[in-house]
Design a protein around this motif. Structure first.
Motif, PDB file in Angstrom:
ATOM      1  N   ILE A 191      19.379 -20.504 -21.761  1.00  0.00           N
ATOM      2  CA  ILE A 191      18.315 -20.547 -22.769  1.00  0.00           C
ATOM      3  C   ILE A 191      17.803 -19.139 -23.100  1.00  0.00           C
ATOM      4  O   ILE A 191      17.557 -18.810 -24.258  1.00  0.00           O
ATOM      5  N   HIS A 192      17.656 -18.330 -22.064  1.00  0.00           N
ATOM      6  CA  HIS A 192      17.141 -16.965 -22.205  1.00  0.00           C
ATOM      7  C   HIS A 192      18.110 -15.985 -21.536  1.00  0.00           C
ATOM      8  O   HIS A 192      17.845 -15.505 -20.430  1.00  0.00           O
ATOM      9  N   PRO A 193      19.228 -15.658 -22.159  1.00  0.00           N
ATOM     10  CA  PRO A 193      20.187 -14.744 -21.523  1.00  0.00           C
ATOM     11  C   PRO A 193      19.603 -13.374 -21.204  1.00  0.00           C
ATOM     12  O   PRO A 193      20.086 -12.689 -20.291  1.00  0.00           O
ATOM     13  N   GLU A 194      18.536 -12.988 -21.918  1.00  0.00           N
ATOM     14  CA  GLU A 194      17.923 -11.683 -21.676  1.00  0.00           C
ATOM     15  C   GLU A 194      17.251 -11.594 -20.302  1.00  0.00           C
ATOM     16  O   GLU A 194      16.971 -10.501 -19.803  1.00  0.00           O
ATOM     17  N   LEU A 195      17.001 -12.749 -19.660  1.00  0.00           N
ATOM     18  CA  LEU A 195      16.385 -12.734 -18.337  1.00  0.00           C
ATOM     19  C   LEU A 195      17.251 -12.048 -17.288  1.00  0.00           C
ATOM     20  O   LEU A 195      16.745 -11.597 -16.263  1.00  0.00           O
ATOM     21  N   SER A 196      18.546 -11.968 -17.540  1.00  0.00           N
ATOM     22  CA  SER A 196      19.443 -11.308 -16.584  1.00  0.00           C
ATOM     23  C   SER A 196      19.025  -9.866 -16.335  1.00  0.00           C
ATOM     24  O   SER A 196      19.122  -9.363 -15.207  1.00  0.00           O
ATOM     25  N   ASP A 197      18.525  -9.188 -17.376  1.00  0.00           N
ATOM     26  CA  ASP A 197      18.125  -7.793 -17.225  1.00  0.00           C
ATOM     27  C   ASP A 197      16.893  -7.645 -16.343  1.00  0.00           C
ATOM     28  O   ASP A 197      16.682  -6.586 -15.741  1.00  0.00           O
ATOM     29  N   LEU A 198      16.085  -8.673 -16.258  1.00  0.00           N
ATOM     30  CA  LEU A 198      14.877  -8.619 -15.440  1.00  0.00           C
ATOM     31  C   LEU A 198      15.131  -9.123 -14.024  1.00  0.00           C
ATOM     32  O   LEU A 198      14.744  -8.483 -13.052  1.00  0.00           O
ATOM     33  N   LEU A 199      15.805 -10.253 -13.923  1.00  0.00           N
ATOM     34  CA  LEU A 199      15.987 -10.885 -12.618  1.00  0.00           C
ATOM     35  C   LEU A 199      16.971 -10.144 -11.727  1.00  0.00           C
ATOM     36  O   LEU A 199      16.841 -10.154 -10.498  1.00  0.00           O
ATOM     37  N   PHE A 200      17.975  -9.512 -12.332  1.00  0.00           N
ATOM     38  CA  PHE A 200      19.024  -8.862 -11.540  1.00  0.00           C
ATOM     39  C   PHE A 200      18.884  -7.342 -11.514  1.00  0.00           C
ATOM     40  O   PHE A 200      19.841  -6.620 -11.259  1.00  0.00           O
ATOM     41  N   ASP A 201      17.697  -6.865 -11.770  1.00  0.00           N
ATOM     42  CA  ASP A 201      17.384  -5.451 -11.588  1.00  0.00           C
ATOM     43  C   ASP A 201      16.823  -5.288 -10.183  1.00  0.00           C
ATOM     44  O   ASP A 201      15.694  -5.679  -9.896  1.00  0.00           O
ATOM     45  N   ASN A 255      20.545  -5.622 -22.259  1.00  0.00           N
ATOM     46  CA  ASN A 255      19.758  -4.416 -22.536  1.00  0.00           C
ATOM     47  C   ASN A 255      18.347  -4.783 -23.003  1.00  0.00           C
ATOM     48  O   ASN A 255      17.784  -4.166 -23.911  1.00  0.00           O
ATOM     49  N   TYR A 256      17.780  -5.794 -22.370  1.00  0.00           N
ATOM     50  CA  TYR A 256      16.448  -6.281 -22.713  1.00  0.00           C
ATOM     51  C   TYR A 256      15.412  -5.610 -21.822  1.00  0.00           C
ATOM     52  O   TYR A 256      15.610  -5.447 -20.624  1.00  0.00           O
ATOM     53  N   LYS A 257      14.280  -5.228 -22.422  1.00  0.00           N
ATOM     54  CA  LYS A 257      13.201  -4.601 -21.659  1.00  0.00           C
ATOM     55  C   LYS A 257      11.876  -5.240 -22.039  1.00  0.00           C
ATOM     56  O   LYS A 257      11.652  -5.593 -23.192  1.00  0.00           O
ATOM     57  N   SER A 258      11.015  -5.382 -21.063  1.00  0.00           N
ATOM     58  CA  SER A 258       9.677  -5.913 -21.298  1.00  0.00           C
ATOM     59  C   SER A 258       8.754  -5.399 -20.207  1.00  0.00           C
ATOM     60  O   SER A 258       9.149  -5.297 -19.043  1.00  0.00           O
ATOM     61  N   LYS A 259       7.526  -5.073 -20.582  1.00  0.00           N
ATOM     62  CA  LYS A 259       6.527  -4.642 -19.609  1.00  0.00           C
ATOM     63  C   LYS A 259       5.689  -5.804 -19.089  1.00  0.00           C
ATOM     64  O   LYS A 259       4.906  -5.634 -18.166  1.00  0.00           O
ATOM     65  N   ASP A 260       5.848  -6.968 -19.691  1.00  0.00           N
ATOM     66  CA  ASP A 260       5.028  -8.124 -19.323  1.00  0.00           C
ATOM     67  C   ASP A 260       5.358  -8.635 -17.926  1.00  0.00           C
ATOM     68  O   ASP A 260       6.527  -8.696 -17.536  1.00  0.00           O
ATOM     69  N   ALA A 261       4.325  -9.014 -17.193  1.00  0.00           N
ATOM     70  CA  ALA A 261       4.540  -9.643 -15.885  1.00  0.00           C
ATOM     71  C   ALA A 261       4.822 -11.128 -16.023  1.00  0.00           C
ATOM     72  O   ALA A 261       5.479 -11.725 -15.169  1.00  0.00           O
ATOM     73  N   PHE A 262       4.329 -11.744 -17.107  1.00  0.00           N
ATOM     74  CA  PHE A 262       4.529 -13.164 -17.368  1.00  0.00           C
ATOM     75  C   PHE A 262       5.451 -13.302 -18.579  1.00  0.00           C
ATOM     76  O   PHE A 262       5.119 -12.839 -19.667  1.00  0.00           O
ATOM     77  N   ILE A 282       7.297 -15.333 -13.613  1.00  0.00           N
ATOM     78  CA  ILE A 282       6.373 -14.283 -13.193  1.00  0.00           C
ATOM     79  C   ILE A 282       7.180 -13.278 -12.380  1.00  0.00           C
ATOM     80  O   ILE A 282       7.851 -13.636 -11.409  1.00  0.00           O
ATOM     81  N   ARG A 283       7.146 -12.014 -12.790  1.00  0.00           N
ATOM     82  CA  ARG A 283       8.098 -11.014 -12.300  1.00  0.00           C
ATOM     83  C   ARG A 283       7.647 -10.323 -11.019  1.00  0.00           C
ATOM     84  O   ARG A 283       6.454 -10.124 -10.787  1.00  0.00           O
ATOM     85  N   LYS A 284       8.619  -9.945 -10.230  1.00  0.00           N
ATOM     86  CA  LYS A 284       8.362  -9.249  -8.983  1.00  0.00           C
ATOM     87  C   LYS A 284       7.927  -7.805  -9.240  1.00  0.00           C
ATOM     88  O   LYS A 284       8.098  -7.264 -10.336  1.00  0.00           O
ATOM     89  N   ASN A 285       7.368  -7.202  -8.211  1.00  0.00           N
ATOM     90  CA  ASN A 285       6.904  -5.815  -8.261  1.00  0.00           C
ATOM     91  C   ASN A 285       5.928  -5.587  -9.411  1.00  0.00           C
ATOM     92  O   ASN A 285       5.955  -4.565 -10.097  1.00  0.00           O
ATOM     93  N   ARG A 286       5.055  -6.575  -9.607  1.00  0.00           N
ATOM     94  CA  ARG A 286       4.008  -6.468 -10.607  1.00  0.00           C
ATOM     95  C   ARG A 286       2.675  -6.840  -9.953  1.00  0.00           C
ATOM     96  O   ARG A 286       2.626  -7.588  -8.979  1.00  0.00           O
ATOM     97  N   GLY A 290      -3.130  -6.634 -15.870  1.00  0.00           N
ATOM     98  CA  GLY A 290      -3.688  -5.306 -16.026  1.00  0.00           C
ATOM     99  C   GLY A 290      -3.586  -4.781 -17.438  1.00  0.00           C
ATOM    100  O   GLY A 290      -4.246  -3.809 -17.794  1.00  0.00           O
ATOM    101  N   ASN A 291      -2.777  -5.441 -18.248  1.00  0.00           N
ATOM    102  CA  ASN A 291      -2.572  -5.012 -19.630  1.00  0.00           C
ATOM    103  C   ASN A 291      -2.809  -6.138 -20.623  1.00  0.00           C
ATOM    104  O   ASN A 291      -3.401  -5.939 -21.681  1.00  0.00           O
ATOM    105  N   LYS A 292      -2.349  -7.342 -20.276  1.00  0.00           N
ATOM    106  CA  LYS A 292      -2.437  -8.478 -21.180  1.00  0.00           C
ATOM    107  C   LYS A 292      -2.951  -9.717 -20.455  1.00  0.00           C
ATOM    108  O   LYS A 292      -2.772  -9.858 -19.242  1.00  0.00           O
ATOM    109  N   HIS A 293      -3.561 -10.600 -21.236  1.00  0.00           N
ATOM    110  CA  HIS A 293      -3.975 -11.899 -20.730  1.00  0.00           C
ATOM    111  C   HIS A 293      -2.970 -12.951 -21.218  1.00  0.00           C
ATOM    112  O   HIS A 293      -2.465 -12.873 -22.340  1.00  0.00           O
TER     113      HIS A 293
END
Length: 262
Positions: free
Chosen positions: A147-157, A95-102, A53-57, A39-42
């Motif tokens: 490899i991507h420690p910042e994923l914890s902020d997305l996966l465990f929210d 404390n990582y944030k991203s609006k991307d679904a992918f 690919i993130r949930k609730n998107r 809806g925002n990016k390709h």
């Protein structure tokens, strides 16, 4: 190696057309390419690449075969699995944030070695037992967090979507063919509050506004971009060409093909 779907991970040629992502999942492309849109990016995923690919998107994705082949590996990280993992492992937040679904992942030997290790666990029917499946999910998640420690902020929210600017949200996501309940949930509202707020903002019911907005975009693409109806109707949220054609003629007094030929 051709493997059919199992509960937590699978390899096979098909990708679900579901546009509401109910659970996080990891995907690795072994063959072919995949195009995604949130809806925002390709986004584009090529053979040898992986992403979360993130949930609730809301997301749309389609496959592109290479030499008539398309193969993938998918691991689903559902909420119950993630909560169980968190109880057994220390999860550090960045404390990582991203609006991307992918979320595209770095290429790494750990991921390659992990994927190679999967083959012995599949039986002749293409399934992995639940015991090994959960163990391999844990192994993959540990690798990804290294490899991507910042994923914890997305996966465990585990929170639910907050209340959003409804006008901005709908203008961004009107092309997605999902239920009003899904739209309401993602906008942070009950269904009744969603319909009430929608009427106040757009002075129209959600279903009628969605049809009109999609048809407006269709007219623009046909008149200005000279795109064919058969190439655009699914991307605009219409389930089939006949429904699109009927709605277009009713709205504009001529068929989409007639407008294209003007």
């Amino acid at each position: 190696m051709k493997i059919t779907e199992i509960k937590s991970c699978f390899v096979g040629p098909a990708i679900s057309p579901e546009q509401f992502i109910a659970e996080h999942f990891f995907i690795f492309l072994a063959k072919g390419e995949m195009n995604g849109y949130d809806g925002n990016k390709h986004y584009k995923l090529k053979a040898g690449e992986s992403c979360i690919i993130r949930k609730n998107r809301l997301a749309r994705y389609n496959k592109v075969r290479t030499d008539n082949e398309f193969e993938k590996v998918i691991f689903i990280f559902d909420e119950s699995f993630l909560k169980s993992f968190q109880k057994k492992n220390t999860v550090l937040f960045q404390n990582y944030k991203s609006k991307d679904a992918f979320i595209k992942l770095k290429k790494d030997n750990l991921i390659d070695s992990f994927l190679f290790s999967l083959e012995p666990y599949y039986n002749h029917s293409g399934n992995i037992s639940k015991t090994f499946s959960d163990l391999k999910r844990e192994e993959l998640l540990l690798i990804l967090l290294q490899i991507h420690p910042e994923l914890s902020d997305l996966l465990f929210d585990f929170g639910i979507p907050g209340r959003l600017d409804l006008e901005k949200f709908m203008q961004q996501n009107y092309k997605f063919n999902v239920s009003m309940e899904r739209f309401a949930f993602l906008a942070g509202r009950s269904l009744s509050a969603f319909k009430r707020d929608f009427k106040m903002i757009f002075n129209e019911t959600p279903s009628r506004w969605l049809i009109k907005r999609r048809l407006q975009e269709a007219r623009f693409l046909i008149e200005e971009k000279k795109q064919r109806p058969t190439d655009i109707y699914t991307d605009l949220g219409f389930e089939d060409l006949s429904h699109f054609s009927f709605a277009f003629r009713k709205e504009f007094g001529m068929t989409a093909t007639e407008m294209l030929d003007m």
